[in-house]
Scaffold this motif. Structure first.
Motif, PDB file in Angstrom:
ATOM      1  N   SER A 400       0.856  -1.190   0.000  1.00  0.00           N
ATOM      2  CA  SER A 400       0.000   0.000   0.000  1.00  0.00           C
ATOM      3  C   SER A 400       0.885   1.231   0.000  1.00  0.00           C
ATOM      4  CB  SER A 400      -0.918   0.017   1.227  1.00  0.00           C
ATOM      5  OG  SER A 400      -1.746  -1.123   1.250  1.00  0.00           O
ATOM      6  N   SER A 402       2.440   4.800   1.090  1.00  0.00           N
ATOM      7  CA  SER A 402       2.722   5.302   2.436  1.00  0.00           C
ATOM      8  C   SER A 402       1.606   6.229   2.910  1.00  0.00           C
ATOM      9  CB  SER A 402       4.054   6.051   2.455  1.00  0.00           C
ATOM     10  OG  SER A 402       5.114   5.169   2.175  1.00  0.00           O
ATOM     11  N   CYS A 403       1.274   6.086   4.180  1.00  0.00           N
ATOM     12  CA  CYS A 403       0.323   7.007   4.802  1.00  0.00           C
ATOM     13  C   CYS A 403       1.077   8.252   5.228  1.00  0.00           C
ATOM     14  CB  CYS A 403      -0.349   6.355   6.017  1.00  0.00           C
ATOM     15  SG  CYS A 403      -1.469   5.002   5.596  1.00  0.00           S
ATOM     16  N   ARG A 408      -3.215   7.514   9.552  1.00  0.00           N
ATOM     17  CA  ARG A 408      -2.701   6.293  10.171  1.00  0.00           C
ATOM     18  C   ARG A 408      -3.135   5.095   9.341  1.00  0.00           C
ATOM     19  NH1 ARG A 408      -6.127   2.929  12.938  1.00  0.00           N
ATOM     20  NH2 ARG A 408      -8.214   3.699  13.446  1.00  0.00           N
ATOM     21  N   LYS A 409      -2.463   3.979   9.587  1.00  0.00           N
ATOM     22  CA  LYS A 409      -2.754   2.776   8.828  1.00  0.00           C
ATOM     23  C   LYS A 409      -3.940   2.020   9.434  1.00  0.00           C
ATOM     24  CE  LYS A 409       1.415   1.030   9.097  1.00  0.00           C
ATOM     25  NZ  LYS A 409       2.596   0.170   8.853  1.00  0.00           N
ATOM     26  N   THR A 411      -5.366  -1.685   8.878  1.00  0.00           N
ATOM     27  CA  THR A 411      -5.102  -2.962   8.222  1.00  0.00           C
ATOM     28  C   THR A 411      -6.380  -3.514   7.602  1.00  0.00           C
ATOM     29  OG1 THR A 411      -3.385  -3.421   9.855  1.00  0.00           O
ATOM     30  CG2 THR A 411      -4.162  -5.267   8.544  1.00  0.00           C
ATOM     31  N   TYR A 420      -2.854  -2.060   3.776  1.00  0.00           N
ATOM     32  CA  TYR A 420      -3.696  -1.249   4.655  1.00  0.00           C
ATOM     33  C   TYR A 420      -4.282  -0.076   3.888  1.00  0.00           C
ATOM     34  CZ  TYR A 420       0.845   1.075   4.594  1.00  0.00           C
ATOM     35  OH  TYR A 420       2.024   1.649   4.175  1.00  0.00           O
ATOM     36  N   CYS A 422      -5.299   4.129   4.386  1.00  0.00           N
ATOM     37  CA  CYS A 422      -4.886   5.299   5.162  1.00  0.00           C
ATOM     38  C   CYS A 422      -6.127   6.093   5.567  1.00  0.00           C
ATOM     39  CB  CYS A 422      -3.936   6.188   4.350  1.00  0.00           C
ATOM     40  SG  CYS A 422      -2.380   5.380   3.918  1.00  0.00           S
ATOM     41  N   ASP A 435       3.458   6.334   7.627  1.00  0.00           N
ATOM     42  CA  ASP A 435       3.138   4.938   7.949  1.00  0.00           C
ATOM     43  C   ASP A 435       3.067   4.668   9.446  1.00  0.00           C
ATOM     44  OD1 ASP A 435       2.943   4.231   5.289  1.00  0.00           O
ATOM     45  OD2 ASP A 435       5.038   3.646   5.109  1.00  0.00           O
ATOM     46  N   ASP A 437       1.204   3.408  12.731  1.00  0.00           N
ATOM     47  CA  ASP A 437       0.125   2.469  13.032  1.00  0.00           C
ATOM     48  C   ASP A 437      -0.980   3.121  13.855  1.00  0.00           C
ATOM     49  OD1 ASP A 437       1.338   0.264  11.749  1.00  0.00           O
ATOM     50  OD2 ASP A 437       2.675   0.010  13.453  1.00  0.00           O
TER      51      ASP A 437
END
Length: 734
Positions: A400, A402-403, A408-409, A411, A420, A422, A435, A437
């Motif tokens: 995926s 990058s956030c 935030r990610k 899943t 994931y 975003c 990225d 969490d």
């Protein structure tokens, strides 16, 4: 392989077990370059006879077990270190979405499991793991079509030794565009002529460290091959070095009948295991030297004893190999670690195909597990030449995107952690890195900015004098204060007129002054709350307002008593004294003052930074301390207003032409209406507007008292002086 091993141990071509022919001299150790599986099989026999085995080829990680392989040594790093180096490379380029293709042998499968665990521990994921055999190409073809070409992972780890190069060459696996291939050290893939790669600059290879041995090239050029045992493979190797395509540094001068037509081994001088072989030979030589020096130092042997000494050489040699420490011709310190591995690492090679078709193998990094932490892995990213088909340099490999900060990610269900969506950070939280969490909560006195990628100080708010609402309220208070002062001045100037004297002018003065103080105390509610202002806000307001209401109550009682006292024989006449009015004002005000003092000494108001009132703001307000005391003060004011309203309402129809009870009734009606509506409004308002609501209630109720009580009198004093006479005021209504 077993037959050849027995020939070595017996010293004869027949290979008789447990028989040793001494015609060729005693066997001290074995230096071998067998593939991983064969090296392991050979070790199972060599350890039966306690012969040290030194490998310059096998990186089999199982053979680091000194219990199962006590006599095994190697001058190449273990594949366990290879796995660590690959994981560090993935981490350096942030490649979190990879696939693995591996040979189906036990050592490769164990290495793949180590790779999988390491990748996942570092936040990466594996799209698929596929295995293939060197003997069959059909499964590999299916793998290429079904998995590799359609894979979303742009980085593929190819873990296999050179036995599998035939299948790889047949399928042209490395020609798939926009894929980065990480190839393991077992590959002698840099031999361009043996694999036939096309011009794809998409490989990074971990190759066991290779170094040039001093004077070795000169030896290769000048040595006479006839000095070596007659062997077809050795003869072919020397002939390969006669071709004109070999570099001048290693090219030999040979006759036309000596030139090999195959040209297979020329570049192994650069890329083969010569450095490892060199270290193996010298390690054994130094160990033998140490054995001889140690035993001969205290023993004088004659020729008959020499043979007996050599019979015990293998196990003695094992002891000295374990404790070996020497410096080779390159000035490097060499020693075997506790697992029997020589302390060397890997070079990371980038194969570059130039426009003219030539191949260049550049060392772009290295991994040495024995170096200090932080210096063990190095890579020169600028030296890597990537293929022109890559859309991003360096290439990316993520399931995926990058956030960005502020997100935030999340899943996806039933998918790996690297896959994931975003989503924006929730209210009150931020993410300041890619990225993340989870989002981080801002400190209590801070709030996310608009992008939610940083916490910024919350806006401090309070009802200030600079904002429009504060300015408007201040101007109104000052205007009403001035009007009140003007009315007080009028009453002082016209104090001897009947209308001023009619309803106890002293009480009128007290009421006007207390209303002026009410307007002034309202200004305390505006501005930044402090410790002193919070103490005086409610208490000063409560006391001054209680004086005003007590004055109104005293005036009302005075009106009632004055009417009834005119009747003959009425005992109320003795209460007509002005001291009784003062007593009412003082007693009512004193009781309120007691409430306020009790409040201040038990749970006084204090400045409070309210973080929860409004989103993204810090409301500086006065915490009332004791809500019970606060509502007791307000309740007492309501009690006084209610008593005044009831008494005035009952006296509203007294027969005087100018009956002040009517105006008191109306003023108390206004007062009660304001404060009854104030309570729900006060409770439902948030922020600085809570203060504005209370100050507006003070303003409205004070203005109501002032207007209802004194505007009709001022009207008569100023505009209708003809009615400001005793006769008119005492005239009975018709």
């Amino acid at each position: 392989m077993y037959k050849a091993t027995m020939k070595i141990f017996s010293g004869t071509d027949t290979g008789i077990p447990n028989y040793s022919c001494k015609t060729s001299g005693p066997l001290a150790a074995i230096i071998e370059g067998l593939p991983t599986e064969l090296s392991s099989q050979f070790s199972s026999l060599s350890r039966m006879y306690h012969y040290p085995q030194i490998s310059y080829m096998s990186g089999n990680l199982f053979m680091s077990d000194t219990v199962k392989f006590p006599y095994f040594y190697r001058t190449v790093p273990s594949e366990l270190h290879l796995c660590t180096g690959i994981i560090k490379l993935l981490k350096f380029f942030s490649w979190t979405w990879v696939s693995i293709i591996a040979a189906d042998d036990d050592s490769s499968m164990r290495a793949v499991q180590i790779l999988k665990d390491g990748i996942e521990q570092n936040g990466g994921c594996i799209q698929f793991i596929k295995t293939f055999s060197h003997s069959r190409t059909i499964p590999l073809e299916d793998m290429v079509n079904l998995y590799i070409k359609t894979s979303s992972a742009n980085v593929i780890i190819l873990y296999a030794d050179k036995r599998y190069t035939g299948a790889i060459k047949y399928m042209n696996v490395l020609q798939i565009p926009q894929k980065v291939w990480i190839i393991t050290a077992e590959w002698d893939f840099l031999s361009h002529y043996s694999l036939g790669f096309d011009d794809k600059n998409n490989t990074l290879t971990f190759l066991k460290t290779k170094k040039n041995i001093p004077s070795f090239y000169k030896f290769v050029r000048e040595v006479n091959p006839a000095l070596f045992p007659n062997d077809s493979l050795t003869d072919l190797w020397w002939k390969d070095l006669c071709t004109n395509q070999c570099p001048e540094s290693i090219r030999r001068s040979c006759g036309s009948n000596e030139i090999s037509p195959y040209f297979m081994h020329c570049d192994t001088i650069h890329l083969g295991n010569i450095y490892s072989v060199y270290n193996s030979v010298y390690a054994l030589a130094h160990a033998l030297h140490n054995v001889v020096i140690s035993d001969s130092a205290n023993t004088t042997m004659w020729s008959g004893e020499s043979q007996k000494f050599l019979d015990f050489l293998p196990w003695k040699l094992h002891h000295y190999l374990k404790n070996l420490h020497f410096t080779n011709a390159l000035g490097e310190e060499m020693r075997f670690d506790e697992n029997g591995d020589l302390s060397i690492g890997y070079d990371i090679i980038n194969t570059v195909f130039l426009p003219d078709g030539t191949q260049r193998n550049e060392i772009v990094g290295s991994f040495n597990p024995y170096a200090p932490l932080g210096q063990d892995f190095t890579i020169n990213e600028k030296a890597i030449v990537w293929d022109s088909e890559f859309t991003q340099i360096p290439p990316k490999s993520k399931c995926s995107p990058s956030c960005l900060p502020g997100f935030r990610k999340l899943t996806r269900e039933r998918e790996p952690l690297c896959c994931y969506d975003c989503i924006p950070c929730p209210e009150g939280e931020v993410s300041n890195q890619t990225d993340m969490d989870t989002c981080m909560k801002c400190p209590e006195d801070q709030w996310p900015n608009q992008k939610r990628d940083a916490c910024i100080p919350k806006v401090v708010i309070f009802l200030s004098y600079e904002e429009p609402l504060g300015i408007a309220l201040t101007l109104i208070y000052i205007l009403l204060f001035l009007i009140n002062a003007v009315i007080l001045g009028i009453f002082i100037i016209y104090q001897h007129t009947p209308i001023v004297k009619a309803n106890n002018r002293s009480l009128s003065y007290i009421l006007l002054i207390s209303l002026m103080l009410c307007f002034l105390c309202s200004l305390i509610f505006i501005g930044r709350p402090g410790k002193v202002t919070c103490l005086f806000r409610q208490t000063v307001f409560g006391i001054t307002f209680s004086i005003s209401l007590a004055s109104v109550l005293a005036k009302t009682v005075t009106v009632v008593i004055a009417f009834h006292a005119t009747k003959p024989g009425n005992k109320l006449r003795k209460w007509m004294d002005s001291r009784f009015s003062y007593f009412i004002v003082l007693s009512c005000s004193f009781l309120q003052a007691v409430f306020c003092l009790f409040w201040l000494f038990t749970a006084p108001p204090f400045p409070f930074h309210n973080m929860q009132s409004e989103t993204g703001t810090i409301l500086i307000e006065c915490n009332e301390g004791s809500l019970i005391a606060f509502y007791c003060v307000l309740g007492y004011l309501g009690f006084l207003a209610g008593i005044s309203f009831i008494v005035a309402f009952l006296a509203r129809n007294l027969p005087d032409s100018f009956n002040e009870a009517k105006y008191i009734t109306f003023s108390m009606l206004v007062f009660c209406s304001v404060w009854v509506s104030f309570i729900p409004t006060y409770l439902s308002t948030r922020g600085k507007y809570t203060v504005a609501v209370e100050t507006f209630a003070i303003l409205a109720s004070s203005a109501g008292l002032l207007g209802c009580m004194f505007f009709p009198k001022c009207y008569i004093i100023l505009l209708r002086p003809d009615r400001n006479i005793k006769k008119f005021l005492t005239k009975n209504s018709k």
